[in-house]
Motif scaffolding. Structure first.
Motif, PDB file in Angstrom:
ATOM      1  N   SER A  58       0.862  -1.187   0.000  1.00  0.00           N
ATOM      2  CA  SER A  58       0.000   0.000   0.000  1.00  0.00           C
ATOM      3  C   SER A  58       0.895   1.232   0.000  1.00  0.00           C
ATOM      4  CB  SER A  58      -0.936  -0.003   1.222  1.00  0.00           C
ATOM      5  OG  SER A  58      -0.180   0.042   2.418  1.00  0.00           O
ATOM      6  N   GLY A  59       0.269   2.388  -0.159  1.00  0.00           N
ATOM      7  CA  GLY A  59       1.026   3.627  -0.118  1.00  0.00           C
ATOM      8  C   GLY A  59       1.575   4.021  -1.475  1.00  0.00           C
ATOM      9  N   HIS A  60       2.238   5.167  -1.499  1.00  0.00           N
ATOM     10  CA  HIS A  60       2.695   5.728  -2.761  1.00  0.00           C
ATOM     11  C   HIS A  60       3.796   4.890  -3.401  1.00  0.00           C
ATOM     12  CE1 HIS A  60       4.317   8.909  -5.531  1.00  0.00           C
ATOM     13  NE2 HIS A  60       3.025   8.981  -5.762  1.00  0.00           N
ATOM     14  N   ALA A  61       4.649   4.268  -2.602  1.00  0.00           N
ATOM     15  CA  ALA A  61       5.697   3.410  -3.165  1.00  0.00           C
ATOM     16  C   ALA A  61       5.076   2.231  -3.907  1.00  0.00           C
ATOM     17  CB  ALA A  61       6.629   2.916  -2.063  1.00  0.00           C
ATOM     18  N   CYS A  62       3.975   1.720  -3.391  1.00  0.00           N
ATOM     19  CA  CYS A  62       3.260   0.627  -4.051  1.00  0.00           C
ATOM     20  C   CYS A  62       2.692   1.109  -5.384  1.00  0.00           C
ATOM     21  CB  CYS A  62       2.145   0.128  -3.137  1.00  0.00           C
ATOM     22  SG  CYS A  62       1.196  -1.272  -3.781  1.00  0.00           S
ATOM     23  N   LEU A  63       2.123   2.301  -5.386  1.00  0.00           N
ATOM     24  CA  LEU A  63       1.601   2.872  -6.629  1.00  0.00           C
ATOM     25  C   LEU A  63       2.704   3.016  -7.669  1.00  0.00           C
ATOM     26  CD1 LEU A  63      -0.770   4.308  -8.181  1.00  0.00           C
ATOM     27  CD2 LEU A  63       0.184   6.449  -7.273  1.00  0.00           C
ATOM     28  N   MET A  64       3.862   3.505  -7.253  1.00  0.00           N
ATOM     29  CA  MET A  64       4.943   3.734  -8.209  1.00  0.00           C
ATOM     30  C   MET A  64       5.480   2.423  -8.773  1.00  0.00           C
ATOM     31  SD  MET A  64       5.011   6.866  -8.694  1.00  0.00           S
ATOM     32  CE  MET A  64       6.377   6.721  -9.842  1.00  0.00           C
ATOM     33  N   SER A  65       5.553   1.389  -7.963  1.00  0.00           N
ATOM     34  CA  SER A  65       6.017   0.096  -8.482  1.00  0.00           C
ATOM     35  C   SER A  65       5.001  -0.462  -9.482  1.00  0.00           C
ATOM     36  CB  SER A  65       6.267  -0.889  -7.342  1.00  0.00           C
ATOM     37  OG  SER A  65       5.082  -1.167  -6.621  1.00  0.00           O
ATOM     38  N   TYR A  66       3.723  -0.261  -9.194  1.00  0.00           N
ATOM     39  CA  TYR A  66       2.679  -0.654 -10.139  1.00  0.00           C
ATOM     40  C   TYR A  66       2.821   0.109 -11.451  1.00  0.00           C
ATOM     41  CZ  TYR A  66      -1.934   0.028 -12.296  1.00  0.00           C
ATOM     42  OH  TYR A  66      -2.965   0.166 -13.195  1.00  0.00           O
ATOM     43  N   LEU A  67       3.019   1.420 -11.370  1.00  0.00           N
ATOM     44  CA  LEU A  67       3.103   2.237 -12.568  1.00  0.00           C
ATOM     45  C   LEU A  67       4.315   1.870 -13.426  1.00  0.00           C
ATOM     46  CD1 LEU A  67       1.978   5.753 -11.271  1.00  0.00           C
ATOM     47  CD2 LEU A  67       0.757   4.252 -12.864  1.00  0.00           C
ATOM     48  N   GLU A  68       5.411   1.502 -12.817  1.00  0.00           N
ATOM     49  CA  GLU A  68       6.564   1.069 -13.606  1.00  0.00           C
ATOM     50  C   GLU A  68       6.203  -0.113 -14.494  1.00  0.00           C
ATOM     51  OE1 GLU A  68      10.204   0.331 -11.601  1.00  0.00           O
ATOM     52  OE2 GLU A  68      10.591   2.460 -11.191  1.00  0.00           O
ATOM     53  N   THR A  69       5.405  -1.037 -13.960  1.00  0.00           N
ATOM     54  CA  THR A  69       4.966  -2.172 -14.765  1.00  0.00           C
ATOM     55  C   THR A  69       4.021  -1.720 -15.873  1.00  0.00           C
ATOM     56  OG1 THR A  69       5.228  -3.737 -12.941  1.00  0.00           O
ATOM     57  CG2 THR A  69       3.739  -4.373 -14.713  1.00  0.00           C
ATOM     58  N   VAL A  70       3.103  -0.819 -15.545  1.00  0.00           N
ATOM     59  CA  VAL A  70       2.192  -0.293 -16.568  1.00  0.00           C
ATOM     60  C   VAL A  70       2.985   0.400 -17.671  1.00  0.00           C
ATOM     61  CG1 VAL A  70       0.334   1.345 -17.025  1.00  0.00           C
ATOM     62  CG2 VAL A  70       0.262  -0.066 -14.969  1.00  0.00           C
ATOM     63  N   PHE A  71       3.945   1.227 -17.291  1.00  0.00           N
ATOM     64  CA  PHE A  71       4.756   1.942 -18.288  1.00  0.00           C
ATOM     65  C   PHE A  71       5.469   0.967 -19.222  1.00  0.00           C
ATOM     66  CE2 PHE A  71       5.559   5.600 -15.044  1.00  0.00           C
ATOM     67  CZ  PHE A  71       4.246   6.003 -15.170  1.00  0.00           C
ATOM     68  N   SER A  72       5.843  -0.179 -18.685  1.00  0.00           N
ATOM     69  CA  SER A  72       6.597  -1.162 -19.480  1.00  0.00           C
ATOM     70  C   SER A  72       5.741  -1.816 -20.551  1.00  0.00           C
ATOM     71  CB  SER A  72       7.171  -2.252 -18.557  1.00  0.00           C
ATOM     72  OG  SER A  72       8.086  -1.705 -17.629  1.00  0.00           O
ATOM     73  N   TRP A  73       4.417  -1.913 -20.303  1.00  0.00           N
ATOM     74  CA  TRP A  73       3.560  -2.695 -21.193  1.00  0.00           C
ATOM     75  C   TRP A  73       2.484  -1.881 -21.901  1.00  0.00           C
ATOM     76  CZ3 TRP A  73       5.551  -7.157 -22.340  1.00  0.00           C
ATOM     77  CH2 TRP A  73       6.340  -7.826 -21.416  1.00  0.00           C
ATOM     78  N   ALA A  74       2.241  -0.657 -21.455  1.00  0.00           N
ATOM     79  CA  ALA A  74       1.242   0.202 -22.089  1.00  0.00           C
ATOM     80  C   ALA A  74       1.937   1.229 -22.976  1.00  0.00           C
ATOM     81  CB  ALA A  74       0.398   0.894 -21.027  1.00  0.00           C
ATOM     82  N   GLY A  75       1.165   1.960 -23.752  1.00  0.00           N
ATOM     83  CA  GLY A  75       1.728   2.975 -24.624  1.00  0.00           C
ATOM     84  C   GLY A  75       0.633   3.796 -25.263  1.00  0.00           C
ATOM     85  N   THR A  76       0.984   4.554 -26.280  1.00  0.00           N
ATOM     86  CA  THR A  76      -0.008   5.415 -26.931  1.00  0.00           C
ATOM     87  C   THR A  76      -1.147   4.616 -27.551  1.00  0.00           C
ATOM     88  OG1 THR A  76       1.348   5.453 -28.946  1.00  0.00           O
ATOM     89  CG2 THR A  76       1.620   7.292 -27.390  1.00  0.00           C
ATOM     90  N   LEU A  77      -0.845   3.445 -28.094  1.00  0.00           N
ATOM     91  CA  LEU A  77      -1.893   2.650 -28.737  1.00  0.00           C
ATOM     92  C   LEU A  77      -2.918   2.171 -27.714  1.00  0.00           C
ATOM     93  CD1 LEU A  77      -2.963   1.466 -31.348  1.00  0.00           C
ATOM     94  CD2 LEU A  77      -1.517  -0.545 -30.974  1.00  0.00           C
ATOM     95  N   SER A  78      -2.446   1.604 -26.608  1.00  0.00           N
ATOM     96  CA  SER A  78      -3.373   1.103 -25.594  1.00  0.00           C
ATOM     97  C   SER A  78      -4.133   2.242 -24.929  1.00  0.00           C
ATOM     98  CB  SER A  78      -2.624   0.276 -24.543  1.00  0.00           C
ATOM     99  OG  SER A  78      -1.616   1.035 -23.901  1.00  0.00           O
ATOM    100  N   LEU A  79      -3.451   3.349 -24.649  1.00  0.00           N
ATOM    101  CA  LEU A  79      -4.131   4.468 -24.004  1.00  0.00           C
ATOM    102  C   LEU A  79      -5.193   5.069 -24.925  1.00  0.00           C
ATOM    103  CD1 LEU A  79      -4.400   6.332 -21.571  1.00  0.00           C
ATOM    104  CD2 LEU A  79      -2.603   7.778 -22.566  1.00  0.00           C
TER     105      LEU A  79
END
Length: 264
Positions: free
Chosen positions: A149-170
């Motif tokens: 939980s907490g902001h560190a948890c959010l940032m670790s989640y977002l790193e994974t999203v950044f790795s697999w998402a992009g302009t096409l998916s967004l």
């Protein structure tokens, strides 16, 4: 008090401290004569974007600490971390701002983005220990970590999203806005694909006749500080809404049809 609420209060304190030390926010960027900022509901994405603090240092840095080669595109730099990996690029910056807003608003169940492959990556699952691994060329969910939980948890989640998402998916997650005269803070100009690009509307103002102007923010490649763009066609960071044809920004040209909005 929830972790998200604590973070929201800390963010508000940060904003207040920044204002006290005479640091600016997006809401302090001067308006042309005759315009006033478009009213935004309390707690809305648009109202939140206006509170983003701006750095005193107007230079854009890359994720590795080096200066970006082109230092002519930005009017101001938003004071939000870029990380130390080459991940938070154009669509990722839009995702980051949207996720931070939802986190600060305690709407954790709304923090969810699709990978380019179509796999849904939700923050609630991540916080419970779910992870997404590549197997047989597909991202698959597997519970394999301790809850967080907490902001560190959010940032670790977002790193994974950044790795697999992009302009096409967004681009697939957003809804089209047909009339650029009615654009709102939080809207996104996006070209999905490779190459593609995305910029977010950081603020909107309006004159007495209802004519709107707007600010744009972007990251780019390599990953870099999120910054408010200059308008190449004017001595101002404000762009004119209601244009037809092309939107010229310092590092990309968008079509009118590429204006979109987060649903809900």
């Amino acid at each position: 008090m929830s972790i998200a609420r604590i973070y929201s209060l800390l963010f508000a304190i940060l904003i207040s401290t920044a204002a006290f030390s005479q640091a600016r926010t997006v809401s302090a960027i001067p308006l042309p004569a005759g315009y006033k900022r478009l009213a935004q509901p309390a707690g809305s994405f648009g109202a939140w974007l206006r509170l983003l603090p701006l750095k005193k240092d107007n230079r854009v840095y890359l994720y590795n600490g080096q200066l970006k080669q082109n230092q002519q595109a930005q009017y101001a730099v938003i004071d939000i971390s870029v990380g130390t990996k080459n991940l938070q690029q154009c669509a990722d910056a839009v995702i980051r701002l949207r996720a931070e807003y939802l986190f600060a608003s305690e709407r954790l169940e709304k923090i969810a983005f699709h990978a380019t492959s179509g796999t849904l990556m939700d923050y609630n699952g991540w916080s419970k220990g779910d992870r997404w691994i590549l197997k047989n060329n597909q991202l698959q969910r597997k519970q394999m970590a301790s809850p967080c939980s907490g902001h560190a948890c959010l940032m670790s989640y977002l790193e994974t999203v950044f790795s697999w998402a992009g302009t096409l998916s967004l681009s697939r997650e957003l809804v089209s806005v047909k009339d650029t005269r009615k654009l709102l803070p939080g809207d996104v100009f996006i070209k999905g694909g490779s190459p593609g690009h995305a910029v977010i509307v950081a603020d909107v103002a309006e004159d007495a006749a209802g004519n709107r102007i707007f600010l744009l923010a972007q990251s780019y490649m390599p990953a870099q500080d999120i910054h408010i763009l200059k308008n190449p066609a004017a001595a101002s960071p404000w762009f004119t809404a209601g244009f037809t044809g092309k939107l010229l920004t310092p590092e990309w040209i968008f079509d009118t049809s590429e204006l979109s909005r987060f649903p809900g």
